[in-house]
Design a protein around this motif. Structure first.
Motif, PDB file in Angstrom:
ATOM      1  N   LEU A   1       0.821  -1.211   0.000  1.00 30.51           N
ATOM      2  CA  LEU A   1       0.000   0.000   0.000  1.00 30.51           C
ATOM      3  C   LEU A   1       0.859   1.267   0.000  1.00 30.51           C
ATOM      4  N   LEU A   2       1.961   1.233   0.723  1.00 30.79           N
ATOM      5  CA  LEU A   2       2.885   2.369   0.686  1.00 30.79           C
ATOM      6  C   LEU A   2       3.445   2.559  -0.725  1.00 30.79           C
ATOM      7  N   ALA A   3       3.816   1.452  -1.369  1.00 30.24           N
ATOM      8  CA  ALA A   3       4.331   1.536  -2.741  1.00 30.24           C
ATOM      9  C   ALA A   3       3.282   2.099  -3.690  1.00 30.24           C
ATOM     10  N   GLU A   4       2.037   1.685  -3.519  1.00 35.90           N
ATOM     11  CA  GLU A   4       0.953   2.184  -4.371  1.00 35.90           C
ATOM     12  C   GLU A   4       0.756   3.684  -4.170  1.00 35.90           C
ATOM     13  N   ALA A   5       0.789   4.139  -2.888  1.00 28.66           N
ATOM     14  CA  ALA A   5       0.607   5.560  -2.608  1.00 28.66           C
ATOM     15  C   ALA A   5       1.721   6.391  -3.228  1.00 28.66           C
ATOM     16  N   ILE A   6       2.962   5.899  -3.171  1.00 29.10           N
ATOM     17  CA  ILE A   6       4.089   6.631  -3.736  1.00 29.10           C
ATOM     18  C   ILE A   6       3.984   6.671  -5.260  1.00 29.10           C
ATOM     19  N   ALA A   7       3.564   5.570  -5.851  1.00 24.89           N
ATOM     20  CA  ALA A   7       3.408   5.526  -7.311  1.00 24.89           C
ATOM     21  C   ALA A   7       2.341   6.510  -7.775  1.00 24.89           C
ATOM     22  N   ARG A   8       1.242   6.599  -7.040  1.00 24.54           N
ATOM     23  CA  ARG A   8       0.169   7.525  -7.406  1.00 24.54           C
ATOM     24  C   ARG A   8       0.632   8.973  -7.339  1.00 24.54           C
ATOM     25  N   ALA A   9       1.492   9.281  -6.368  1.00 22.08           N
ATOM     26  CA  ALA A   9       1.927  10.661  -6.191  1.00 22.08           C
ATOM     27  C   ALA A   9       2.792  11.144  -7.339  1.00 22.08           C
ATOM     28  N   GLY A  10       3.560  10.232  -7.969  1.00 21.67           N
ATOM     29  CA  GLY A  10       4.446  10.621  -9.069  1.00 21.67           C
ATOM     30  C   GLY A  10       5.567  11.528  -8.602  1.00 21.67           C
ATOM     31  N   GLU A  11       6.410  11.949  -9.565  1.00 26.69           N
ATOM     32  CA  GLU A  11       7.507  12.893  -9.333  1.00 26.69           C
ATOM     33  C   GLU A  11       8.522  12.393  -8.315  1.00 26.69           C
ATOM     34  N   ILE A  12       8.561  11.068  -8.072  1.00 29.22           N
ATOM     35  CA  ILE A  12       9.555  10.521  -7.153  1.00 29.22           C
ATOM     36  C   ILE A  12      10.438   9.578  -7.968  1.00 29.22           C
ATOM     37  N   ALA A  13      11.648  10.069  -8.271  1.00 27.29           N
ATOM     38  CA  ALA A  13      12.523   9.313  -9.167  1.00 27.29           C
ATOM     39  C   ALA A  13      13.272   8.200  -8.445  1.00 27.29           C
ATOM     40  N   ALA A  14      13.353   8.263  -7.133  1.00 26.15           N
ATOM     41  CA  ALA A  14      14.119   7.275  -6.378  1.00 26.15           C
ATOM     42  C   ALA A  14      13.460   5.903  -6.456  1.00 26.15           C
ATOM     43  N   PRO A  15      14.255   4.856  -6.410  1.00 20.21           N
ATOM     44  CA  PRO A  15      13.679   3.508  -6.429  1.00 20.21           C
ATOM     45  C   PRO A  15      12.888   3.214  -5.154  1.00 20.21           C
ATOM     46  N   VAL A  16      11.751   2.527  -5.316  1.00 18.75           N
ATOM     47  CA  VAL A  16      10.912   2.103  -4.198  1.00 18.75           C
ATOM     48  C   VAL A  16      11.035   0.584  -4.116  1.00 18.75           C
ATOM     49  N   LEU A  17      11.654   0.089  -3.036  1.00 14.15           N
ATOM     50  CA  LEU A  17      12.039  -1.311  -2.939  1.00 14.15           C
ATOM     51  C   LEU A  17      11.246  -2.003  -1.835  1.00 14.15           C
ATOM     52  N   GLN A  18      10.578  -3.097  -2.165  1.00 13.17           N
ATOM     53  CA  GLN A  18       9.845  -3.870  -1.177  1.00 13.17           C
ATOM     54  C   GLN A  18      10.756  -4.973  -0.641  1.00 13.17           C
ATOM     55  N   CYS A  19      11.039  -4.874   0.673  1.00 20.16           N
ATOM     56  CA  CYS A  19      12.079  -5.716   1.270  1.00 20.16           C
ATOM     57  C   CYS A  19      11.541  -6.826   2.166  1.00 20.16           C
TER      58      CYS A  19
END
Length: 835
Positions: free
Chosen positions: A738-756
């Motif tokens: 859900l955190l990954a989905e929220a960040i993807a929706r926001a856009g403009e975040i070039a950094a990698p989002v890694l699920q660990c």
């Protein structure tokens, strides 16, 4: 706050009496208002003839002027206080007429008894009717040390008349030796002032404090050998003052204990008369009142007065020392008390407190087995040393109470007269019988309720979604630095519950209490000063809806009176809206807009505007960075100032503050990378505030548990990341998708989002991704219950993992209480001395 007001009234009355003494004595002497002595008095009293009398005009004038003045300035000028002042004036007038007649006749004979009663009794009956008609007073009597009240109904006005007239004449009878009545009244009235304030009757407490101060000031001139006597104008008024405070504070029977010396003096006269009539002229005492018997038995006048003072003080202390527990013990004595969660801090604290009150009709329940109980107890009592924990365990297991472990958990709960449960009781499905008992009408109470029922000093309470811990501890530090005796208690296992320190708490102290939403549920009390830092969606698994969560937070204001203070966040719309429903006085603080009243930023300075005064406290550039820290500083400064903190002390605390453990605290530096523990960021708003605090490249570790969450709940985190220098986002736990989905929706975040997956993996990935000059922060935005016991357990594991990847020993939480010096406003950091 009430303690400060009482002290001010006491000091003002004492100062007025001392200043007016010689002028009034001179005026009385010139007017011929001098004392005559009873013919049957001890021979040495003959020397007192000709001493100015009617000095009571000085006591009454100073006491009422101080009481009304201080009450008006502090916002406590109420109908109750004005009624008290009127009664005192009337009795002073009756006593003054008595004095004037005695002076005119040249002998110790003024008004006849029936003439006095004809003036006093109607006024006393009217006071009784007034009390009956006031909803906050009524006709019931509180019985000290007993589990009931006696409602007198229409018999209350006659009782009030007997009580008031009796006490006035009892003090009058005591006024036979130099300083005896004045000193005794000073002690008794001072004790009643504290008891009245504790009972919520602050206005009449002010009147009692002023009476005490005026009586003590008068003692300067009335001590042996007396330069002036108070006369009936003073003794009748002082006795009426003691009685009217007892009546208007609903502590009538308590007053008979605190003022026991006057009761004994009056009884000695009654017994002497009865014995004389029964025996046809015999005497039980050589002379009554009993202080004359003591004189005739060989005591000097000074010995008699001092020894009677000691007796009076002991009687006052008898009730004053036990007052914090008596009300609870009286209410619970003989009742079936059930305590849920004995292995937890709240359950064990309640049981130990009740045992200390002499109550043993206790059944304690715990979900642990007999074998696992001790270890669970040790885990939940982190604030105890190992030796203290073992001692507490031994006391509980040996106590004369019934303990129900898991195999008989909640057995008999349906037969409870009262249930004490921990703040999270409703989270456990096993506690459904508690819910049923509550719904069936069994009173449900808590450790927090006991705080309010027993602490004799004012309470400054702090709640809110974020920042309450910091605001509470900052406010406490500000008050302590101002010289105020300050106590702090909170809502987790790191705090020592104030019930363990109750004997140390005095009425002039202040308790700063951090209060969680769970503690507020069903709480029938509110602190005199209530702070709400902010309210954002959180704990919805506890409350169901955001509206219900807001209502839970509003409880901190709900039970305040008109003299209470609500200190609210003016920048948070939800919190600001509560100002409209606050029953007391309200002040806002704002980081973004100037305020005519409250706390705000003016020309880069934290500024307080209260009561028409502006005080610039310190520069708004603080050692701990971020907008959230500035908001915490404004809240704490405003709340502590209302509670009486000194602006200079407020400034010193803010300049020296360096943060708390688990709140953006630095735990390690390795290879130019700084690692921060922000495990207490257990909701999206707190994590977003942490993200915004950094201006260097950031690696964020976030995730955990958030019941019934959606991606939209994490929008604050995603928005905080946009436009920031983010190196990577490492997600773990149940909320990672859900955190990954929220960040993807926001856009403009070039950094990698890694699920660990786990925190262990997230720390390894963060270490690999971070570069020299970066910051790595554990700001989870979630609770910890999917992988950890609580946020501290999560923080401990994080520190171990950081130490492992950095090749160093893990830092302790205390050692990590350092602000992120790689954040906005890069400053050197020292450990905050109050953490």
């Amino acid at each position: 706050m009430s303690a400060v007001v009482l002290v001010n009234a006491w000091l003002a009355a004492a100062a007025l009496t001392l200043a007016g003494g010689w002028p009034v004595i001179g005026w009385l002497a010139r007017a011929g208002a001098v004392q005559t002595v009873r013919e049957d008095a001890p021979a040495r009293h003959a020397a007192k003839a000709g001493t100015p009398t009617m000095g009571g005009v000085l006591i009454v004038g100073a006491a009422l002027a101080a009481a009304v003045g201080v009450a008006a300035l502090s916002g406590h000028l109420t109908a109750d206080l004005l009624v008290a002042a009127a009664v005192i004036l009337l009795f002073a007038g009756v006593g003054g007429v008595d004095d004037a007649l005695a002076i005119a006749r040249g002998r110790n004979l003024g008004l006849r008894a029936r003439e006095k009663l004809a003036l006093q009794v109607p006024a006393a009956l009217l006071l009784g009717l007034y009390v009956m008609g006031r909803p906050h007073l009524g006709s019931a009597l509180v019985v000290p040390g007993a589990p009931w009240r006696i409602d007198l109904g229409w018999a209350y006005p006659p009782f009030a008349a007997l009580f008031l007239v009796g006490m006035a004449n009892a003090v009058n009878l005591t006024d036979g030796l130099d300083g005896l009545a004045a000193g005794s009244v000073a002690v008794t009235a001072g004790t009643l002032a504290a008891l009245a304030a504790r009972a919520g009757a602050v206005p009449v407490g002010i009147a009692s404090a002023a009476t005490s101060g005026a009586a003590l000031g008068f003692l300067w001139y009335n001590a042996h050998p007396a330069r002036v006597f108070m006369g009936d104008a003073g003794s009748q008024a002082l006795g009426a003052a003691l009685a009217v405070v007892g009546i208007l504070a609903k502590r009538e029977l308590v007053t008979l204990i605190v003022g026991g010396l006057f009761v004994i003096e009056a009884l000695s006269v009654v017994l002497q008369v009865v014995y004389f009539r029964l025996t046809g002229g015999g005497r039980l005492f050589r002379m009554s009142p009993i202080h004359h018997h003591c004189e005739l038995s060989g005591w000097t006048e000074t010995q008699t007065v001092v020894r009677f003072w000691v007796c009076g003080a002991l009687l006052a202390a008898l009730r004053g020392a036990g007052a914090v527990r008596d009300d609870v013990a009286r209410r619970l004595r003989g009742r079936s008390i059930h305590v849920v969660g004995l292995s937890g801090t709240e359950g064990s604290t309640v049981v130990e407190f009740l045992l200390g009150c002499g109550l043993t009709t206790i059944t304690a329940h715990d979900l642990q087995t007999r074998e696992t109980f001790a270890e669970a107890f040790r885990r939940s009592h982190a604030w105890m040393s190992p030796a203290e924990a073992e001692g507490a365990l031994a006391r509980l297991l040996a106590a004369p109470i019934t303990i129900r472990f898991r195999d008989r958990y909640l057995e008999g709960i349906d037969r409870a007269d009262v249930i004490y449960a921990g703040q999270a009781w409703f989270r456990h499905p096993e506690n459904e019988p508690v819910r049923r008992a509550r719904d069936a009408g069994v009173p449900l109470s808590s450790m927090t309720a006991l705080f309010f029922e027993t602490v004799p000093c004012p309470i400054l309470g702090v709640t809110g979604t974020n920042g309450k811990f910091t605001v509470a501890h900052l406010a406490a530090a500000m008050l302590e630095a101002s010289g105020r005796r300050t106590f702090v208690s909170g809502n987790d296992r790191t705090h020592v519950p104030i019930l363990y320190r109750l004997d140390e708490v005095t009425p002039d102290a202040i308790l700063v209490l951090e209060i969680s939403n769970r503690q507020l549920v069903g709480l029938p009390y509110s602190p005199s000063i209530a702070v709400i830092t902010n309210i954002t969606p959180h704990h919805l698994d506890d409350h169901g809806t955001f509206a219900a969560y807001v209502e839970a937070k509003r409880t901190i204001l709900r039970h305040q009176g008109p003299q209470g203070w609500a200190i609210l966040n003016g920048d948070d719309p939800t919190t600001r809206a509560l100002a409209a429903v606050a029953p007391g006085r309200c002040l806002l603080w704002s980081r973004v807009e100037p305020l005519a009243e409250g706390a705000c930023i003016v020309d880069g300075w934290i500024t307080l505007r209260v009561g028409g005064r502006e005080e610039r406290v310190c520069e708004a550039s603080l050692a701990v960075p971020g907008a959230h820290m500035l908001e915490n500083a404004l809240a704490a400064a405003l709340a502590s100032r209302v509670a009486g903190a000194d602006p200079g002390a407020i400034a010193r605390v803010l300049r020296e503050f360096r943060g708390f453990p688990h709140r953006l605290s630095l735990v390690a530096t390795s290879g130019g990378v700084r690692y921060y523990d922000d495990s207490l960021a257990t909701n999206p708003a707190a994590a977003a505030a942490a993200i915004r605090a950094f201006d260097r490249p950031l690696v964020l570790l976030a995730g955990g548990h958030r019941r019934n969450a959606t991606a939209a709940d994490f929008r604050p985190v995603a928005e905080a990341l946009r436009g920031r220098p983010v190196r990577a986002v490492c997600l773990f736990g149940a909320m990672a998708p859900l955190l990954a989905e929220a960040i993807a929706r926001a856009g403009e975040i070039a950094a990698p989002v890694l699920q660990c997956g786990t925190l262990d993996e997230a720390v390894r990935v963060a270490h690999a991704r971070a570069q020299p000059g970066d910051a790595v922060t554990l700001s989870p935005a979630c609770e910890s219950f999917d992988q950890f016991r609580d946020y501290r357990h999560r923080a401990e594991r994080y520190r171990e993992l950081v130490a492992a990847v950095c090749g160093a020993a893990p830092a302790s939480p205390a050692a990590g209480a350092e602000a992120p010096s790689g954040a906005v406003g890069d400053r050197p950091s020292d450990r905050f001395p109050w953490s």
